[in-house]
Design an enzyme around this catalytic site. Sequence first.
Site, PDB file in Angstrom:
ATOM      1  N   PHE A  12     -65.196  18.189 -32.386  1.00 17.50           N
ATOM      2  CA  PHE A  12     -66.525  18.308 -31.772  1.00 17.50           C
ATOM      3  C   PHE A  12     -67.213  19.598 -32.205  1.00 17.50           C
ATOM      4  O   PHE A  12     -68.264  19.584 -32.868  1.00 17.50           O
ATOM      5  CB  PHE A  12     -66.370  18.212 -30.255  1.00 17.50           C
ATOM      6  CG  PHE A  12     -67.544  18.676 -29.447  1.00 17.50           C
ATOM      7  CD1 PHE A  12     -68.825  18.245 -29.739  1.00 17.50           C
ATOM      8  CD2 PHE A  12     -67.362  19.537 -28.371  1.00 17.50           C
ATOM      9  CE1 PHE A  12     -69.919  18.677 -28.991  1.00 17.50           C
ATOM     10  CE2 PHE A  12     -68.436  19.962 -27.606  1.00 17.50           C
ATOM     11  CZ  PHE A  12     -69.715  19.543 -27.921  1.00 17.50           C
ATOM     12  N   ASP A  32     -58.511  19.682 -41.203  1.00 21.89           N
ATOM     13  CA  ASP A  32     -58.194  19.014 -39.940  1.00 21.89           C
ATOM     14  C   ASP A  32     -57.037  18.038 -40.189  1.00 21.89           C
ATOM     15  O   ASP A  32     -56.998  17.386 -41.233  1.00 21.89           O
ATOM     16  CB  ASP A  32     -59.419  18.246 -39.422  1.00 21.89           C
ATOM     17  CG  ASP A  32     -59.414  18.064 -37.913  1.00 21.89           C
ATOM     18  OD1 ASP A  32     -58.453  17.459 -37.399  1.00 21.89           O
ATOM     19  OD2 ASP A  32     -60.376  18.522 -37.257  1.00 21.89           O
ATOM     20  N   ASN A  33     -56.117  17.959 -39.228  1.00 18.94           N
ATOM     21  CA  ASN A  33     -55.054  16.950 -39.345  1.00 18.94           C
ATOM     22  C   ASN A  33     -55.418  15.653 -38.633  1.00 18.94           C
ATOM     23  O   ASN A  33     -54.643  14.698 -38.629  1.00 18.94           O
ATOM     24  CB  ASN A  33     -53.717  17.489 -38.817  1.00 18.94           C
ATOM     25  CG  ASN A  33     -53.742  17.795 -37.331  1.00 18.94           C
ATOM     26  OD1 ASN A  33     -54.769  17.656 -36.670  1.00 18.94           O
ATOM     27  ND2 ASN A  33     -52.603  18.213 -36.793  1.00 18.94           N
ATOM     28  N   THR A  36     -56.779  15.044 -33.088  1.00 21.29           N
ATOM     29  CA  THR A  36     -57.816  14.773 -32.098  1.00 21.29           C
ATOM     30  C   THR A  36     -59.204  14.751 -32.736  1.00 21.29           C
ATOM     31  O   THR A  36     -60.160  14.298 -32.101  1.00 21.29           O
ATOM     32  CB  THR A  36     -57.809  15.815 -30.953  1.00 21.29           C
ATOM     33  OG1 THR A  36     -58.000  17.115 -31.503  1.00 21.29           O
ATOM     34  CG2 THR A  36     -56.496  15.774 -30.182  1.00 21.29           C
ATOM     35  N   ASP A  57     -52.455  20.062 -41.622  1.00 27.35           N
ATOM     36  CA  ASP A  57     -52.068  20.648 -40.339  1.00 27.35           C
ATOM     37  C   ASP A  57     -51.926  22.155 -40.520  1.00 27.35           C
ATOM     38  O   ASP A  57     -51.066  22.614 -41.277  1.00 27.35           O
ATOM     39  CB  ASP A  57     -50.737  20.026 -39.888  1.00 27.35           C
ATOM     40  CG  ASP A  57     -50.243  20.565 -38.554  1.00 27.35           C
ATOM     41  OD1 ASP A  57     -50.864  21.502 -38.019  1.00 27.35           O
ATOM     42  OD2 ASP A  57     -49.217  20.069 -38.058  1.00 27.35           O
ATOM     43  N   LYS A  92     -48.128  25.094 -30.991  1.00 26.61           N
ATOM     44  CA  LYS A  92     -47.913  25.426 -32.398  1.00 26.61           C
ATOM     45  C   LYS A  92     -49.212  25.814 -33.110  1.00 26.61           C
ATOM     46  O   LYS A  92     -49.230  26.748 -33.912  1.00 26.61           O
ATOM     47  CB  LYS A  92     -47.235  24.261 -33.127  1.00 26.61           C
ATOM     48  CG  LYS A  92     -45.757  24.114 -32.772  1.00 26.61           C
ATOM     49  CD  LYS A  92     -45.153  22.821 -33.283  1.00 26.61           C
ATOM     50  CE  LYS A  92     -44.906  22.847 -34.757  1.00 26.61           C
ATOM     51  NZ  LYS A  92     -44.154  21.642 -35.201  1.00 26.61           N
ATOM     52  N   ASN A 100     -50.800  31.506 -39.757  1.00 28.55           N
ATOM     53  CA  ASN A 100     -51.138  31.061 -41.112  1.00 28.55           C
ATOM     54  C   ASN A 100     -52.561  31.444 -41.491  1.00 28.55           C
ATOM     55  O   ASN A 100     -52.821  31.866 -42.623  1.00 28.55           O
ATOM     56  CB  ASN A 100     -50.957  29.544 -41.225  1.00 28.55           C
ATOM     57  CG  ASN A 100     -49.500  29.133 -41.205  1.00 28.55           C
ATOM     58  OD1 ASN A 100     -48.622  29.911 -41.571  1.00 28.55           O
ATOM     59  ND2 ASN A 100     -49.228  27.914 -40.771  1.00 28.55           N
ATOM     60  N   TYR A 146     -51.872  25.350 -23.132  1.00 29.79           N
ATOM     61  CA  TYR A 146     -53.168  25.653 -23.747  1.00 29.79           C
ATOM     62  C   TYR A 146     -53.575  27.091 -23.456  1.00 29.79           C
ATOM     63  O   TYR A 146     -53.922  27.852 -24.368  1.00 29.79           O
ATOM     64  CB  TYR A 146     -54.225  24.687 -23.221  1.00 29.79           C
ATOM     65  CG  TYR A 146     -55.585  24.865 -23.839  1.00 29.79           C
ATOM     66  CD1 TYR A 146     -55.809  24.567 -25.182  1.00 29.79           C
ATOM     67  CD2 TYR A 146     -56.669  25.311 -23.082  1.00 29.79           C
ATOM     68  CE1 TYR A 146     -57.073  24.707 -25.747  1.00 29.79           C
ATOM     69  CE2 TYR A 146     -57.931  25.450 -23.640  1.00 29.79           C
ATOM     70  CZ  TYR A 146     -58.125  25.149 -24.972  1.00 29.79           C
ATOM     71  OH  TYR A 146     -59.376  25.305 -25.543  1.00 29.79           O
ATOM     72  N   TYR A 160     -53.230  41.872 -35.985  1.00 29.20           N
ATOM     73  CA  TYR A 160     -53.616  41.912 -37.400  1.00 29.20           C
ATOM     74  C   TYR A 160     -54.791  42.869 -37.610  1.00 29.20           C
ATOM     75  O   TYR A 160     -54.897  43.523 -38.649  1.00 29.20           O
ATOM     76  CB  TYR A 160     -53.986  40.501 -37.891  1.00 29.20           C
ATOM     77  CG  TYR A 160     -52.833  39.803 -38.580  1.00 29.20           C
ATOM     78  CD1 TYR A 160     -52.789  39.661 -39.967  1.00 29.20           C
ATOM     79  CD2 TYR A 160     -51.769  39.287 -37.847  1.00 29.20           C
ATOM     80  CE1 TYR A 160     -51.735  39.030 -40.599  1.00 29.20           C
ATOM     81  CE2 TYR A 160     -50.710  38.655 -38.465  1.00 29.20           C
ATOM     82  CZ  TYR A 160     -50.699  38.525 -39.854  1.00 29.20           C
ATOM     83  OH  TYR A 160     -49.642  37.902 -40.469  1.00 29.20           O
TER      84      TYR A 160
END
Length: 326
Positions: A12, A32-33, A36, A57, A92, A100, A146, A160
Amino acid sequence: MKRILITGGAGFLGSHLCDRFIKEGYHVIAMDNLITGDIRNIEHLFHLPNFEFYHHDVSKFIHVPGELHYILHFASPASPIDYLKIPIQTLKVGSLGIHNCLGLARVKSARVLIASTSEVYGDPTVHPQNEDYWGNVNPVGPRGVYDEAKRFQEAMTMAYHTYHGLETRIVRIFNTYGPRMRLNDGRVLPAFIGQALRGEDLTIFGDGSQTRSFCYVDDLVEGIYRLLLSDYPYPVNIGNPSEITIKEFAEEIIRLTGTTQKVIYKPLPQDDPKQRRPDITRAKELLGWEPRVPRAEGLRVTYEYFKSLPEEELYRAAYHREFVKH
């Protein structure tokens, strides 16, 4: 031409960000994997020479060839129905996924903006919520996967920034709505409109006195755009401070849709926040930003979008790609 990677680009918010950065003249790489996200949200961009899509992913190693100037990390399940069904993937993407993205940004000398959330405030004891409030989160409750993923994501991003000197931005997003929301994603606005369109009673969880603040997606995207191009590395709330109870909101939807259904009440889910309203003082001062679209106008556009969907979408259950459980 500046190159930007948008993870969660078929979702979205991600798809609206793809549109905005294409409009601003960027070369956009959406990743995007599709767990959703929906490819239909970005298929109108596929013919453009300055748009690419990577079906990948972000929890796995990311490689993007060539220069990269900006990374927006928006990959994540984002509604209770998502993260209750796929809790491990939610954790994850907020831990391995952000690691990553930050690693890639460091290699490419890119600036990173991460999508955090008002959920970092949990069920708040401070109202409205400002960025200095540390939150009231249950780490082992059903919503903890979440909330804590996003809190970890913020901590990793700041690490970082301080240790590697990476250019980072953090946006804390409050309830947002608009076209391309999934009708079946469990959030209150599409749930109410979906029920109205199907002729069902509108379901309120709890007594309806809990509050939310709804920001139209174009306003949110403008705030994110300004934050990315600012020089401020710490969290900034972006949302609409116009607060409304869920009961009042249900009544607004009934008036908007012209339906005659009644409102029914069910028990409030565990750890569901009772109040949600952003303090946007920082966004006003730093970015000159505040929402412009009145709720009545935004709801009208969103309702027209949902009405235009094919009938099978109305009755489609929430779908998630199957993942190995590990």
